[in-house]
Design a protein around this motif. Sequence first.
Motif, mmCIF file in Angstrom:
data_model
loop_
_atom_site.group_PDB
_atom_site.id
_atom_site.type_symbol
_atom_site.label_atom_id
_atom_site.label_comp_id
_atom_site.label_asym_id
_atom_site.label_seq_id
_atom_site.Cartn_x
_atom_site.Cartn_y
_atom_site.Cartn_z
ATOM 1 N N ALA A 53 13.138 -1.226 4.245
ATOM 2 C CA ALA A 53 11.013 -1.868 4.754
ATOM 3 C C ALA A 53 12.262 -1.674 6.239
ATOM 4 N N LEU A 54 11.281 -1.628 7.296
ATOM 5 C CA LEU A 54 11.501 -2.151 8.620
ATOM 6 C C LEU A 54 10.381 -3.090 9.524
ATOM 7 N N LEU A 55 11.320 -4.690 9.562
ATOM 8 C CA LEU A 55 10.657 -5.562 10.018
ATOM 9 C C LEU A 55 10.629 -4.822 12.278
ATOM 10 N N LEU A 56 9.413 -5.040 12.813
ATOM 11 C CA LEU A 56 8.989 -5.071 14.012
ATOM 12 C C LEU A 56 9.069 -6.179 14.477
ATOM 13 N N THR A 57 9.750 -6.414 15.240
ATOM 14 C CA THR A 57 10.292 -7.993 16.148
ATOM 15 C C THR A 57 10.341 -7.581 17.412
ATOM 16 N N PRO A 58 9.247 -8.828 18.247
ATOM 17 C CA PRO A 58 8.161 -9.150 17.666
ATOM 18 C C PRO A 58 7.441 -8.293 17.871
ATOM 19 N N ALA A 59 5.983 -8.146 17.269
ATOM 20 C CA ALA A 59 4.457 -7.274 16.783
ATOM 21 C C ALA A 59 3.839 -8.142 16.745
ATOM 22 N N GLY A 60 2.840 -7.769 16.515
ATOM 23 C CA GLY A 60 1.226 -8.371 16.527
ATOM 24 C C GLY A 60 0.542 -6.653 16.121
ATOM 25 N N SER A 61 0.727 -5.894 16.221
ATOM 26 C CA SER A 61 -0.403 -4.925 14.919
ATOM 27 C C SER A 61 0.922 -3.695 15.146
ATOM 28 N N VAL A 62 0.491 -2.542 14.627
ATOM 29 C CA VAL A 62 0.749 -0.653 14.498
ATOM 30 C C VAL A 62 -0.127 -0.320 14.396
ATOM 31 N N HIS A 63 0.106 0.407 14.849
ATOM 32 C CA HIS A 63 -0.568 2.443 14.347
ATOM 33 C C HIS A 63 0.009 3.279 13.605
ATOM 34 N N THR A 64 -0.315 4.283 13.184
ATOM 35 C CA THR A 64 0.202 5.422 12.541
ATOM 36 C C THR A 64 0.507 7.173 12.892
ATOM 37 N N PHE A 65 0.011 6.581 14.269
ATOM 38 C CA PHE A 65 -0.641 8.026 14.931
ATOM 39 C C PHE A 65 0.768 9.320 15.174
ATOM 40 N N ARG A 66 0.516 10.476 14.552
ATOM 41 C CA ARG A 66 1.774 10.897 14.730
ATOM 42 C C ARG A 66 2.639 10.623 12.906
ATOM 43 N N MET A 67 2.168 10.264 12.263
ATOM 44 C CA MET A 67 3.433 9.588 10.567
ATOM 45 C C MET A 67 3.051 10.373 10.058
ATOM 46 N N ARG A 68 4.179 10.949 8.949
ATOM 47 C CA ARG A 68 3.951 11.827 8.066
ATOM 48 C C ARG A 68 3.641 11.018 6.638
ATOM 49 N N PHE A 69 3.393 10.137 7.112
ATOM 50 C CA PHE A 69 3.323 9.334 5.968
ATOM 51 C C PHE A 69 2.269 7.776 5.423
ATOM 52 N N ALA A 70 1.843 7.763 4.184
ATOM 53 C CA ALA A 70 0.897 7.022 4.105
ATOM 54 C C ALA A 70 2.059 5.110 4.248
ATOM 55 N N ILE A 71 1.253 4.340 5.187
ATOM 56 C CA ILE A 71 2.484 2.665 4.821
ATOM 57 C C ILE A 71 1.781 1.821 4.278
ATOM 58 N N ASP A 72 2.543 0.737 3.637
ATOM 59 C CA ASP A 72 2.002 -0.659 4.247
ATOM 60 C C ASP A 72 2.082 -1.450 4.833
ATOM 61 N N VAL A 73 1.799 -1.966 5.425
ATOM 62 C CA VAL A 73 1.864 -3.136 6.625
ATOM 63 C C VAL A 73 1.748 -5.144 6.537
ATOM 64 N N ALA A 74 2.498 -5.554 6.296
ATOM 65 C CA ALA A 74 2.504 -7.123 6.180
ATOM 66 C C ALA A 74 2.683 -7.354 7.447
ATOM 67 N N TYR A 75 1.488 -8.497 7.949
ATOM 68 C CA TYR A 75 1.472 -9.052 8.930
ATOM 69 C C TYR A 75 2.473 -10.233 8.798
ATOM 70 N N LEU A 76 3.175 -10.862 9.627
ATOM 71 C CA LEU A 76 4.413 -12.178 9.637
ATOM 72 C C LEU A 76 3.975 -13.132 10.446
ATOM 73 N N ASP A 77 3.842 -14.749 10.342
ATOM 74 C CA ASP A 77 3.831 -15.147 11.308
ATOM 75 C C ASP A 77 5.157 -15.725 11.806
ATOM 76 N N ARG A 78 5.268 -16.274 12.906
ATOM 77 C CA ARG A 78 6.245 -17.549 13.500
ATOM 78 C C ARG A 78 7.696 -17.999 12.239
ATOM 79 N N HIS A 79 7.179 -18.017 10.262
ATOM 80 C CA HIS A 79 7.975 -18.996 9.881
ATOM 81 C C HIS A 79 8.029 -17.622 8.885
ATOM 82 N N MET A 80 7.527 -16.251 8.703
ATOM 83 C CA MET A 80 7.956 -15.244 8.287
ATOM 84 C C MET A 80 6.787 -15.159 7.179
ATOM 85 N N ASN A 81 6.038 -16.056 6.898
ATOM 86 C CA ASN A 81 4.824 -16.338 6.076
ATOM 87 C C ASN A 81 3.724 -14.907 5.780
#
Length: 113
Positions: A40-68
């Motif tokens: 996996a790849l963790l983007l921090t800090p981040a609140g949203s993402v896009h998949t423009f120009r991506m080559r494959f579908a992804i799963d995205v998990a949005y995490l709060d400040r406590h990693m929930n």
Amino acid sequence: MAGVTASDDRPRHRPIPLEIAASYRARTRGLLGRDGVEGALLLTPAGSVHTFRMRFAIDVAYLDRHMNVLAVRTMAPGRLGLPRLRARHVLEAEAGAMARWGLRPGVRVEISP
């Protein structure tokens, strides 16, 4: 490279390889230009993402400040994800990976070196 595990009432999972993108440049690049991702790849800090120009579908998990985990979504290439107001981090992986790992809303993610 760090590792990530899901923490809830079920038995512990094996660690998952994790890359951390904490700089502006690393977050901007994300998974662009790749044909896949091991773990996996963790983007921090981040609140949203896009998949423009991506080559494959992804799963995205949005995490709060406590990693929930707040929400988990699967995104096809060429999509814009909705921003999550409470999200402070975003975890990305190949589509289907988060279900295999047991990541769902309410689960806490643990990161270890």
